[in-house]
Design a protein around this motif. Structure first.
Motif, PDB file in Angstrom:
ATOM      1  N   ALA A  98       3.840 -13.676  11.310  1.00  0.00           N
ATOM      2  CA  ALA A  98       2.542 -13.058  11.585  1.00  0.00           C
ATOM      3  C   ALA A  98       1.664 -13.982  12.427  1.00  0.00           C
ATOM      4  N   ALA A 145       2.408  -8.084  12.730  1.00  0.00           N
ATOM      5  CA  ALA A 145       1.491  -8.975  12.009  1.00  0.00           C
ATOM      6  C   ALA A 145       0.668  -8.194  10.988  1.00  0.00           C
ATOM      7  N   GLN A 146       0.165  -7.036  11.388  1.00  0.00           N
ATOM      8  CA  GLN A 146      -0.620  -6.224  10.464  1.00  0.00           C
ATOM      9  C   GLN A 146       0.221  -5.764   9.277  1.00  0.00           C
ATOM     10  N   VAL A 155       0.719  -8.681   6.834  1.00  0.00           N
ATOM     11  CA  VAL A 155      -0.518  -9.024   6.113  1.00  0.00           C
ATOM     12  C   VAL A 155      -0.845  -7.958   5.074  1.00  0.00           C
ATOM     13  N   ILE A 191      -6.171  -7.883   8.361  1.00  0.00           N
ATOM     14  CA  ILE A 191      -6.234  -8.541   9.663  1.00  0.00           C
ATOM     15  C   ILE A 191      -7.263  -7.819  10.514  1.00  0.00           C
ATOM     16  N   ILE A 206      -6.939 -13.353   9.699  1.00  0.00           N
ATOM     17  CA  ILE A 206      -6.100 -12.887   8.603  1.00  0.00           C
ATOM     18  C   ILE A 206      -6.716 -13.358   7.297  1.00  0.00           C
TER      19      ILE A 206
END
Length: 271
Positions: free
Chosen positions: A167, A240-241, A244, A251, A265
């Motif tokens: 991420a 990445a989202q 998280v 995020i 984040i």
């Protein structure tokens, strides 16, 4: 008999009008509730259709590139230098396709929340410190100033270290891509209330306000031409989202066009 006749008439009137109206109300209510229940499924089906269409579109271009380069390389007269160039293009395109396929597989497999039993206590400072060293080595080649601001004390939480790395790598990679030479990229880590907060800041090209609500969507690009030149498929931020959110985190992004962006984040500190 008169009272019995009146009762029968009332019963006949109820059967004639009341029963159809009752069934009609039940039917309309069932149709409405059924529509509400089907909305998540319809939304998921529409998202699947869109995702499939986007993936097919993204794979069509590199496949065509591989095919055209292979066909040209086979044409006489066979020039070794030309063939080598074409083969290099094929290898580069194949690598790009492999990256895309791996990202698509990641998005399809890593869905839902983590099972607590599969997570281990990790030191977030240690994870980011190793990433900071890697990106600090890359910064001079791109004429960028990279700085990491990490606390000395450990920040512990239950997580999968490799996924958290992925991420943050995606955020730092984007910052490096879209920050011009002599620009600055910063990595911050601190705690706030019951959350560990990771920030990736840059003074790069920024993101238009109209694009901000969509940048975490799959295959979304702020600038299609620029993204293709840098090898992006518009999946890094979506990945990445997803990572998280699986930790119950969030995020977010703040950005101004021409002034830079800050991605943040927030991860809950749970052990």
């Amino acid at each position: 008999m008169n009272s019995l006749r009146i009762g029968l008439n009332q019963a006949r009137l109820f059967l004639t009008f009341g029963v159809p109206v009752t069934f009609g109300v039940i039917g309309i209510t069932g149709w409405f509730l059924g529509g509400l229940a089907m909305r998540p499924s319809l939304r998921a089906y529409q998202q699947l259709q869109q995702f499939t269409a986007d993936a097919s579109h993204e794979l069509r271009a590199p496949v065509a590139t591989v095919l055209s380069n292979a066909q040209v390389a086979l044409m006489p007269p066979e020039d070794p230098l030309e063939q080598r160039l074409r083969l290099q293009n094929i290898v580069q395109t194949a690598k790009s396709m492999s990256t895309l396929i791996n990202d698509l597989l990641f998005l399809s497999r890593h869905n839902g929340s983590f099972a607590e039993t599969g997570l281990k206590p990790v030191d977030l400072c240690e994870i980011l410190r190793s990433l900071a060293q890697d990106f600090a080595a890359l910064a001079p080649a791109q004429s960028l100033n990279f700085n990491a601001h990490l606390p000395e004390h450990p920040i512990m939480l239950k997580a999968d270290a490799n996924l958290l790395k992925q991420a943050v790598i995606n955020l730092l990679t984007n910052a490096f891509k879209y920050t011009p030479a002599d620009g600055k990229v910063e990595l911050h880590l601190f705690t706030q209330s019951h959350y560990a907060v990771i920030q990736v800041k840059d003074n790069g090209i920024g993101i238009p306000s109209t694009d901000l609500p969509h940048i975490f969507d799959r295959f979304y690009r702020v600038d299609t031409v620029r993204s293709r030149q840098t090898g992006g498929f518009g999946l890094g931020l979506a990945i990445a989202q997803q990572i998280v959110q699986r930790y119950g985190g969030q995020i977010t992004v703040n950005s101004m066009l021409g002034q830079g962006s800050t991605f943040q984040i927030s991860l809950p500190l749970k052990l």
